[in-house]
Design an enzyme around this catalytic site. Structure first.
Site, PDB file in Angstrom:
ATOM      1  CD  GLU A  35      58.153 -62.200 -14.569  1.00 19.02           C
ATOM      2  OE1 GLU A  35      58.658 -63.315 -14.306  1.00 19.02           O
ATOM      3  OE2 GLU A  35      58.819 -61.193 -14.869  1.00 19.02           O
ATOM      4  NE  ARG A  94      38.970 -57.801 -34.233  1.00 18.58           N
ATOM      5  CZ  ARG A  94      38.040 -57.414 -33.371  1.00 18.58           C
ATOM      6  NH1 ARG A  94      36.910 -56.900 -33.817  1.00 18.58           N
ATOM      7  NH2 ARG A  94      38.228 -57.549 -32.078  1.00 18.58           N
ATOM      8  CD  GLN A  95      45.624 -53.313 -32.523  1.00 20.30           C
ATOM      9  OE1 GLN A  95      46.614 -52.597 -32.565  1.00 20.30           O
ATOM     10  NE2 GLN A  95      45.118 -53.741 -31.365  1.00 20.30           N
ATOM     11  CE  LYS A 189      31.752 -53.372 -39.571  1.00 17.88           C
ATOM     12  NZ  LYS A 189      32.047 -54.512 -38.694  1.00 17.88           N
ATOM     13  CG  ASP A 215      31.167 -60.376 -38.985  1.00 18.99           C
ATOM     14  OD1 ASP A 215      32.086 -60.459 -39.827  1.00 18.99           O
ATOM     15  OD2 ASP A 215      30.841 -59.308 -38.438  1.00 18.99           O
TER      16      ASP A 215
HETATM   17  C1  R5P Z   1      35.095 -56.376 -38.843  1.00 17.76           C
HETATM   18  O1  R5P Z   1      35.259 -56.057 -40.008  1.00 17.76           O
HETATM   19  C2  R5P Z   1      34.755 -57.764 -38.414  1.00 17.76           C
HETATM   20  O2  R5P Z   1      34.416 -58.563 -39.503  1.00 17.76           O
HETATM   21  C3  R5P Z   1      33.624 -57.762 -37.423  1.00 17.76           C
HETATM   22  O3  R5P Z   1      32.424 -57.330 -38.059  1.00 17.76           O
HETATM   23  C4  R5P Z   1      33.869 -56.867 -36.252  1.00 17.76           C
HETATM   24  O4  R5P Z   1      35.189 -56.957 -35.837  1.00 17.76           O
HETATM   25  C5  R5P Z   1      32.922 -57.181 -35.115  1.00 17.76           C
HETATM   26  O5  R5P Z   1      33.203 -56.311 -34.058  1.00 17.76           O
HETATM   27  P1  R5P Z   1      32.067 -55.877 -33.049  1.00 17.76           P
HETATM   28  O6  R5P Z   1      31.402 -57.105 -32.530  1.00 17.76           O
HETATM   29  O7  R5P Z   1      32.819 -55.148 -31.964  1.00 17.76           O
HETATM   30  O8  R5P Z   1      31.117 -54.981 -33.763  1.00 17.76           O
END
Ligand code: R5P
Length: 287
Positions: A35, A94-95, A189, A215
């Site tokens: 903990e 992101r989730q 992508k 990004d």
């Molecule tokens: C996803 O839509 C985000 O904008 C990033 O492109 C993504 O999360 C990057 O993840 P990784 O480095 O694992 O490809």
């Protein structure tokens, strides 16, 4: 007074300097059972200045989440009338949906927990701004992407500011605008798994041009290294990689280096060797 989580100490110090507010001394301990105990004795000792506590903590790990909850609670316990939580990087953002039946909306779950200890939340370039709606208190996104233009060479050749997917095109445009010249573009992508992506390049001619790939986050580096490889095949001159959150998990740095990047740059929302740019001035403006 600024209270820092263990993963955000450099940024918290920068922010304290920007705001001219004191930085509380903090202690981070781990008990034998695993903990954690994150405490802010410096906050308790200076109650005179303690009307507002600004807790700065990137939730880069589950431990960092627990630390944040503890530091918020310590601030309240020791007299803060207002607790402002700064999430330079919001983990689990992101989730932001239940991807399969039975899955949680993890971003909402952590947002609710964080809301319970604060009056207000600020978070830097969350994956989607809509994540702020998950908080039960006022929450605002901060756009720090423009800062990524600062370390770029002033003499880029006919530059293209490219995002590896359409969702990050606004970040590429912000960096281009801050740089002051260049085109924007994006790849398509498709994510195949947590570590695999399939990129489809645009028709833009990059032969002999400098490309800045931007990004919100580099996590495993699969997206960015894939983009850099395609750009090399298409004859781009120098490829500069920039992101707001340089998570750089596992072998991401090596992947990018092998792909042939000219440089990798990120901000201090996540403290890594590439965190050249501080978001402190942008946060200070919004506080
Ligand atoms: C996803 O839509 C985000 O904008 C990033 O492109 C993504 O999360 C990057 O993840 P990784 O480095 O694992 O490809």
């Amino acid at each position: 007074m600024i209270i820092s989580g263990s993963a955000s100490q450099a940024l918290a110090a920068e922010l304290a300097a920007e705001l001219d507010e004191p930085l509380a001394s903090v202690e981070y301990e781990r008990f034998p059972d695993g903990e954690l105990l994150a405490a802010a004795p410096g906050f308790a000792a200076e109650e005179a200045d303690a009307e507002r506590a600004i807790v700065v903590a990137s939730t880069v790990s589950s431990d960092a989440h627990v630390e944040l909850l503890q530091l918020q609670d310590a601030a309240r316990e020791w007299g803060a009338e207002e607790v402002v939580t700064v999430l330079p990087y919001m983990g689990y953002a992101r989730q932001d949906e239940a991807f399969e039946e039975g899955h949680p909306i993890s971003a909402r779950a952590v947002a609710r927990a964080i809301s319970s200890g604060t009056d207000r939340v600020l978070t830097v370039n969350p994956h989607e701004n809509a994540v702020c709606d998950f908080f039960d208190v006022p929450a605002e996104p901060i756009d720090a992407a423009g800062r990524l233009a600062d370390p770029l060479p002033a003499d880029l050749t006919d530059p293209v500011f490219l995002s590896p997917d359409e969702g990050a095109l606004d970040i590429a445009a912000t960096v281009r605008d801050a740089y002051g010249a260049g085109d924007t573009d994006y790849f398509e992508k498709q994510r195949l798994s947590g570590t695999e992506v399939e990129l489809t390049p645009s028709d833009t001619d990059v032969e002999g041009r400098d490309v800045v790939v931007t990004d919100d986050i580099i996590a495993t580096g699969s997206t960015m290294s894939g983009a850099v490889e395609i750009l090399a095949e298409k004859g781009a001159s120098n490829v500069y990689v920039t992101c707001v959150h340089p998570m750089l998990a596992a072998d991401a740095y090596t992947k990018l280096s092998k792909a042939g990047v000219e440089s990798i740059c990120g901000t201090d929302t996540i403290e890594r060797p590439v965190s050249e740019v501080s978001v402190a001035p942008v946060i200070a403006e919004e506080i």
